[in-house]
Design an enzyme around this catalytic site. Structure first.
Site, mmCIF file in Angstrom:
data_model
loop_
_atom_site.group_PDB
_atom_site.id
_atom_site.type_symbol
_atom_site.label_atom_id
_atom_site.label_comp_id
_atom_site.label_asym_id
_atom_site.label_seq_id
_atom_site.Cartn_x
_atom_site.Cartn_y
_atom_site.Cartn_z
ATOM 1 N N GLY A 1 -24.133 -50.663 -3.882
ATOM 2 C CA GLY A 1 -22.873 -50.095 -3.389
ATOM 3 C C GLY A 1 -22.703 -50.358 -1.901
ATOM 4 N N TYR B 1 -18.315 -35.491 -12.083
ATOM 5 C CA TYR B 1 -19.094 -35.982 -10.944
ATOM 6 C C TYR B 1 -20.185 -34.981 -10.566
ATOM 7 C CZ TYR B 1 -19.682 -37.403 -5.976
ATOM 8 O OH TYR B 1 -20.151 -37.796 -4.752
HETATM 9 C C1 AKB Z 1 -15.840 -36.679 -3.229
HETATM 10 O O1 AKB Z 1 -14.865 -36.108 -2.704
HETATM 11 O O2 AKB Z 1 -15.914 -36.940 -4.437
HETATM 12 C C2 AKB Z 1 -17.007 -37.046 -2.347
HETATM 13 C C3 AKB Z 1 -18.049 -35.980 -2.309
HETATM 14 C C4 AKB Z 1 -17.823 -34.729 -1.576
HETATM 15 O O3 AKB Z 1 -19.085 -36.153 -2.865
HETATM 16 N N1 AKB Z 1 -16.551 -37.348 -1.030
#
Ligand code: AKB
Length: 319
Positions: free
Chosen positions: A12, A146
């Site tokens: 990355g 995430y």
């Molecule tokens: C996101 O906003 O997904 C990233 C993080 C805070 O991990 N910048």
């Protein structure tokens, strides 16, 4: 500081962190010892590193070959899908954010790698915990794909360290603000976009509400912290899942007020989108005392110095 000769692979490397980390690692270890990698085809000036490998990190055979071919000792594994994009491609996010990390841990377990850096995020925290000064050890309750992937990744890091002694180090980054490379697909990206729009058009429409505070960090401080953690003697790295990093705490309207000090006619509107719900599930501020105590985390920038630096650099960059 540990300073053995290292041969470094960055995955990355063309992303927001990778672009700047590559430059710093080249300065520290020499261009010939840094291999940048990314999905893009090689072209002139693609990276500062001495070598560039076009590499899909989900292709384990290719990753292993690059590591063998260049005698890599250390991987900064930055390839990841961020929070906004992960909600749109959940299965791919899970595959990209987890499987290559585990593959690298397996290589380290077999003795092919000495050290790994892997970024986690404040997205691990989630709902049901206090918003302010969130500590290192609170119960994690992520509400995004995430965040779930980062929480699982942290547990894998800790597992490989405890079970096999893999030297893996990690930071829970807050929102990162920088001008060299664009942010891509995150919830905190408003804090980068706002500067581009302020400098180019003196107006911005924020996808995050004016009073939603999130933790943020200027890229210079993020790179310093990453290098500090990675060069700290092993025994000082006591947390092997991931270290909290807080940086600054501000809302979009506080940031706009700061920008107006340099660009007085700057105007902001607020039209929250799906990322507002993600921001609502994240902390407003972080307790990073463990990183300060264990390996000497410190910061150079606050909201004022960061804003001035961003605006000055973007004025030059955008002409
Ligand atoms: C996101 O906003 O997904 C990233 C993080 C805070 O991990 N910048």
């Amino acid at each position: 500081m540990e300073t053995p000769q290292e041969k470094i692979l960055i995955t990355g490397a063309l992303g927001q962190i990778g672009t700047e980390l590559t430059v710093r690692l080249c300065e520290m270890y020499g261009k010939e010892n840094v291999i940048a990698s990314g999905l893009e085809k090689w072209k002139e000036g693609i990276t500062e590193a001495g070598y560039y490998e076009r590499l899909d990190v989900t292709n384990f055979q290719a990753v292993t070959e690059v590591i063998k071919e260049h005698n890599i000792t250390t991987v900064y594994h930055l390839a990841s899908l961020l929070s906004g994009t992960s909600e749109k491609q959940p299965m791919f996010a899970w595959k990209l954010n987890l499987d290559p990390l585990i593959h690298l841990c397996e290589l380290a377990k077999e003795g092919r790698l000495k050290k790994i850096f892997w970024p986690s995020s404040i997205a691990v925290f989630g709902k049901g915990i206090p918003k302010e000064n969130v500590g290192q050890e609170v119960v994690l309750n992520p509400k995004t794909v995430y965040g779930i992937s980062k929480m699982a990744g942290e547990k894998w890091c800790e597992y490989y360290f405890e079970k096999y002694g893999v030297d893996i180090r990690s930071i829970r980054y807050p929102g990162l603000i920088s001008w060299k490379a664009p942010a891509g697909g995150g919830t905190t990206d408003y804090a980068v976009e706002i500067f581009y729009e302020a400098v180019e058009n003196a107006k911005y429409t924020s996808f995050i509400k004016e009073d939603t505070a999130m933790p943020m960090l200027y890229m210079d401080d993020a790179i310093d912290a990453t290098i500090k953690l990675m060069t700290a003697p092993k025994e000082q790295v006591k947390i092997r899942y991931s270290y909290n990093l807080g940086g600054m705490r501000f809302t979009p309207s506080e940031l706009a007020t700061e920008i107006k000090k340099t660009i007085p006619d700057f105007e902001v509107k607020y039209e929250p989108d799906f990322r507002q719900e993600i921001a609502d599930s994240w902390p407003a501020s972080i307790d990073d005392s463990a990183a300060k105590q264990d390996w000497g985390l410190d910061y150079k920038f606050d909201i004022s110095s960061m804003s001035i630096d961003m605006i000055n650099n973007l004025k030059t960059k955008l002409g």
